[in-house]
Design a protein around this motif. Structure first.
Motif, PDB file in Angstrom:
ATOM      1  N   ILE A 131      51.498 -26.645 122.238  1.00 18.83           N
ATOM      2  CA  ILE A 131      52.510 -27.597 122.708  1.00 18.83           C
ATOM      3  C   ILE A 131      52.022 -29.028 122.502  1.00 18.83           C
ATOM      4  N   THR A 132      50.751 -29.278 122.817  1.00 16.73           N
ATOM      5  CA  THR A 132      50.188 -30.615 122.606  1.00 16.73           C
ATOM      6  C   THR A 132      50.164 -30.966 121.127  1.00 16.73           C
ATOM      7  N   ALA A 133      49.832 -29.998 120.278  1.00 17.43           N
ATOM      8  CA  ALA A 133      49.817 -30.246 118.834  1.00 17.43           C
ATOM      9  C   ALA A 133      51.212 -30.585 118.325  1.00 17.43           C
ATOM     10  N   LEU A 134      52.221 -29.879 118.840  1.00 21.03           N
ATOM     11  CA  LEU A 134      53.595 -30.174 118.429  1.00 21.03           C
ATOM     12  C   LEU A 134      54.024 -31.559 118.894  1.00 21.03           C
ATOM     13  N   GLN A 135      53.559 -31.966 120.087  1.00 25.56           N
ATOM     14  CA  GLN A 135      53.905 -33.285 120.608  1.00 25.56           C
ATOM     15  C   GLN A 135      53.342 -34.400 119.737  1.00 25.56           C
ATOM     16  N   THR A 136      52.141 -34.195 119.192  1.00 21.84           N
ATOM     17  CA  THR A 136      51.518 -35.231 118.371  1.00 21.84           C
ATOM     18  C   THR A 136      52.043 -35.256 116.940  1.00 21.84           C
ATOM     19  N   MET A 137      52.794 -34.251 116.549  1.00 24.02           N
ATOM     20  CA  MET A 137      53.300 -34.182 115.174  1.00 24.02           C
ATOM     21  C   MET A 137      54.455 -35.161 114.995  1.00 24.02           C
ATOM     22  N   PRO A 138      54.427 -36.030 113.987  1.00 22.39           N
ATOM     23  CA  PRO A 138      55.529 -36.979 113.777  1.00 22.39           C
ATOM     24  C   PRO A 138      56.840 -36.241 113.538  1.00 22.39           C
ATOM     25  N   SER A 139      57.886 -36.724 114.196  1.00 22.08           N
ATOM     26  CA  SER A 139      59.171 -36.031 114.080  1.00 22.08           C
ATOM     27  C   SER A 139      59.712 -36.052 112.658  1.00 22.08           C
ATOM     28  N   ILE A 140      59.395 -37.123 111.916  1.00 23.75           N
ATOM     29  CA  ILE A 140      59.930 -37.222 110.558  1.00 23.75           C
ATOM     30  C   ILE A 140      59.356 -36.136 109.657  1.00 23.75           C
ATOM     31  N   ALA A 141      58.190 -35.574 110.054  1.00 20.39           N
ATOM     32  CA  ALA A 141      57.586 -34.511 109.249  1.00 20.39           C
ATOM     33  C   ALA A 141      58.388 -33.222 109.318  1.00 20.39           C
ATOM     34  N   TRP A 142      59.267 -33.094 110.323  1.00 24.37           N
ATOM     35  CA  TRP A 142      60.091 -31.901 110.439  1.00 24.37           C
ATOM     36  C   TRP A 142      61.316 -31.934 109.536  1.00 24.37           C
ATOM     37  N   PHE A 143      61.683 -33.096 109.044  1.00 24.76           N
ATOM     38  CA  PHE A 143      62.949 -33.202 108.329  1.00 24.76           C
ATOM     39  C   PHE A 143      62.992 -32.452 107.003  1.00 24.76           C
ATOM     40  N   PRO A 144      61.920 -32.432 106.198  1.00 29.64           N
ATOM     41  CA  PRO A 144      62.013 -31.603 104.989  1.00 29.64           C
ATOM     42  C   PRO A 144      62.353 -30.149 105.298  1.00 29.64           C
ATOM     43  N   LEU A 145      61.722 -29.581 106.358  1.00 38.14           N
ATOM     44  CA  LEU A 145      62.046 -28.210 106.742  1.00 38.14           C
ATOM     45  C   LEU A 145      63.468 -28.119 107.292  1.00 38.14           C
ATOM     46  N   ALA A 146      63.865 -29.101 108.106  1.00 38.67           N
ATOM     47  CA  ALA A 146      65.212 -29.069 108.683  1.00 38.67           C
ATOM     48  C   ALA A 146      66.283 -29.136 107.595  1.00 38.67           C
ATOM     49  N   ILE A 147      66.072 -29.984 106.600  1.00 38.24           N
ATOM     50  CA  ILE A 147      67.046 -30.103 105.508  1.00 38.24           C
ATOM     51  C   ILE A 147      67.051 -28.833 104.666  1.00 38.24           C
ATOM     52  N   LEU A 148      65.871 -28.224 104.482  1.00 31.93           N
ATOM     53  CA  LEU A 148      65.796 -26.973 103.733  1.00 31.93           C
ATOM     54  C   LEU A 148      66.547 -25.857 104.455  1.00 31.93           C
ATOM     55  N   LEU A 149      66.450 -25.839 105.779  1.00 26.53           N
ATOM     56  CA  LEU A 149      67.095 -24.784 106.556  1.00 26.53           C
ATOM     57  C   LEU A 149      68.588 -25.032 106.761  1.00 26.53           C
ATOM     58  N   PHE A 150      68.968 -26.286 107.026  1.00 27.07           N
ATOM     59  CA  PHE A 150      70.346 -26.578 107.435  1.00 27.07           C
ATOM     60  C   PHE A 150      71.081 -27.535 106.501  1.00 27.07           C
ATOM     61  N   GLN A 151      70.440 -27.947 105.407  1.00 28.72           N
ATOM     62  CA  GLN A 151      70.992 -28.931 104.486  1.00 28.72           C
ATOM     63  C   GLN A 151      71.271 -30.249 105.231  1.00 28.72           C
ATOM     64  N   LEU A 152      72.060 -31.112 104.644  1.00 29.33           N
ATOM     65  CA  LEU A 152      72.378 -32.399 105.272  1.00 29.33           C
ATOM     66  C   LEU A 152      73.519 -32.187 106.265  1.00 29.33           C
ATOM     67  N   SER A 153      73.170 -31.815 107.474  1.00 36.27           N
ATOM     68  CA  SER A 153      74.181 -31.433 108.457  1.00 36.27           C
ATOM     69  C   SER A 153      73.771 -31.874 109.851  1.00 36.27           C
ATOM     70  N   GLU A 154      74.690 -31.719 110.801  1.00 34.64           N
ATOM     71  CA  GLU A 154      74.408 -32.020 112.199  1.00 34.64           C
ATOM     72  C   GLU A 154      73.282 -31.130 112.731  1.00 34.64           C
ATOM     73  N   GLU A 155      73.247 -29.888 112.269  1.00 37.25           N
ATOM     74  CA  GLU A 155      72.227 -28.951 112.753  1.00 37.25           C
ATOM     75  C   GLU A 155      70.825 -29.416 112.404  1.00 37.25           C
ATOM     76  N   ALA A 156      70.671 -30.054 111.240  1.00 34.80           N
ATOM     77  CA  ALA A 156      69.349 -30.553 110.850  1.00 34.80           C
ATOM     78  C   ALA A 156      68.874 -31.631 111.818  1.00 34.80           C
ATOM     79  N   ILE A 157      69.765 -32.551 112.203  1.00 31.10           N
ATOM     80  CA  ILE A 157      69.401 -33.601 113.152  1.00 31.10           C
ATOM     81  C   ILE A 157      69.102 -32.992 114.515  1.00 31.10           C
ATOM     82  N   PHE A 158      69.945 -32.072 114.968  1.00 35.39           N
ATOM     83  CA  PHE A 158      69.750 -31.416 116.260  1.00 35.39           C
ATOM     84  C   PHE A 158      68.401 -30.685 116.308  1.00 35.39           C
ATOM     85  N   PHE A 159      68.062 -30.006 115.248  1.00 37.56           N
ATOM     86  CA  PHE A 159      66.807 -29.263 115.160  1.00 37.56           C
ATOM     87  C   PHE A 159      65.617 -30.187 115.383  1.00 37.56           C
TER      88      PHE A 159
END
Length: 293
Positions: A131-159
Motif C-alpha cells: 500500500i505504501t509503495a502504491l502511494q509513492t507511485m506517481p499517478s501519471i505512471a498508471w495512465f499508459p496501463l489505463a489507456i491500454l485497458l480502457f482506451q481514451l475514456s471516462e473509465e481510464a480517468i476513473f481507474f
C-alpha cells in the motif's frame, strides 16, 4: 454497567465544563467570529499579494515575452469573461462529477482495505508495504496501463483517480487504528463493545483524526490524478477544466491558460478549507482547541 459508564462520562463532562468556565473567569477572552475570520484571512491575502507582486516583477524584467508570460492585469482581465462563459460551467460540471465519483469510490475502497489490513495480521504482512509503495507511485505512471485497458475514456480517468487516492486513505486508516490506545480497546470490550460495535463506538472515533488526515491527503492525490488524466485523456465530446487547459496551450492563449490554472488552484484551496473545517470541528469536540486570548 452502562448506567455507571454514562454517569461517569457526564461527571467528567461536567468537570471539563467547570474547568472551561474557570479558565474564562481567569481572563481567557474568546474572540468574536469576525475577529477569528480576519485573523485567519489576512495571512492568506498577504501571501496572495506577495505572489502577485513577484509575478508582476518577473514580467517587468522582460524574462519572457508577454505572449508567453502575461502579467496579472491581462490574466485577470481574461479570467472575468472566462468565469461567465457557459463553456466553463460545462467543463466545471464534468470535472466536479469525475472528482466526486472517483474520490467516493477511493474512500469506500480505502476505508475497507485500511480496516482489513489494520486488524488482520496476514493481510498486514502481505499488503502493508505494498500500500505504501502504491502511494509513492506517481499517478501519471498508471495512465499508459489505463489507456491500454480502457482506451481514451471516462473509465481510464476513473481507474487512475481511484488508484491515486485509495492508498493514502488506506494508510490513514491503518495508522489511525494502530494508534488507538490498548487501554481504550479493553475499556470498550469491558462495557460490552464487540465486533462492529467496537469499531463503531471505540476504534472509529479514536482513529478519526488520522482518518481525516488520510482523506485530506487522498483528496490531494485524487485531484492531481484527475487533472493529469484530463490533460492526457481528452474526450472530444466532453469538455472539462483539463481539456480547456489543453486547448488554451494548443492555441497559445497564455492569458486563458494561466486563468484556468488559477481556477484549478482556487478549487483545491476551497476543498482544503472544507477539510480544515472538519479537522477543527473534531478537535473542538475533543477539547483540543483552546480559546484565544
Amino acid at each position: 454497567m452502562a448506567s455507571d459508564t454514562t454517569t461517569s462520562v457526564r461527571a467528567e463532562a461536567g468537570m471539563i465544563s467547570g474547568l472551561d468556565a474557570l479558565a474564562i473567569a481567569n481572563g481567557v477572552k474568546v474572540e468574536s467570529r469576525a475577529r477569528r475570520l480576519w485573523s485567519s484571512t489576512w495571512p492568506k491575502l498577504a501571501a496572495i499579494g506577495l505572489a502577485l507582486g513577484i509575478w508582476q516583477v518577473v514580467v517587468w524584467t522582460g524574462w519572457k515575452d508577454p505572449w508567453a508570460l502575461p502579467g496579472p492585469v491581462a490574466v485577470f482581465g481574461d479570467l472575468g469573461p472566462y468565469l461567465v462563459d457557459p463553456l466553463f460551467w460545462h467543463g466545471l460540471a464534468t470535472t466536479a462529477r469525475r472528482a466526486v465519483v472517483g474520490f467516493a469510490a477511493a474512500v469506500a475502497f480505502g476505508l475497507v482495505l485500511g480496516l482489513a489490513v489494520a486488524r488482520v495480521r496476514i493481510l498486514r504482512a502481505a499488503l502493508g508495504s505494498m500500500i505504501t509503495a502504491l502511494q509513492t507511485m506517481p499517478s501519471i505512471a498508471w495512465f499508459p496501463l489505463a489507456i491500454l485497458l480502457f482506451q481514451l475514456s471516462e473509465e481510464a480517468i476513473f481507474f487512475v483517480v481511484v488508484l491515486g487516492a485509495a492508498p493514502s486513505i488506506a494508510n490513514g486508516v491503518i495508522h489511525g487504528v494502530d494508534y488507538v490506545p490498548p487501554l481504550l480497546l479493553r475499556a470498550g470490550q469491558n462495557i460490552g463493545a464487540r465486533g462492529l460495535n467496537l469499531y463503531r463506538y471505540v476504534i472509529a472515533p479514536a482513529a478519526l483524526p488520522a482518518i481525516v488526515a488520510g482523506l485530506k491527503q487522498g483528496w490531494a492525490f485524487a485531484w492531481r490524478s484527475l487533472m493529469a488524466g484530463e490533460l492526457l485523456v481528452v474526450i472530444a465530446t466532453k469538455t472539462s477544466i483539463g481539456a480547456q487547459l489543453v486547448y488554451a496551450r494548443e492555441l497559445s492563449e497564455a492569458e486563458r491558460l494561466i486563468a484556468i490554472m488559477i481556477v484549478i488552484l482556487v478549487l483545491g484551496l476551497l476543498v482544503d478549507t472544507a477539510f480544515g473545517a472538519a479537522d477543527r470541528a473534531i478537535r473542538r469536540r475533543w477539547g483540543l482547541l483552546r480559546p484565544r486570548r
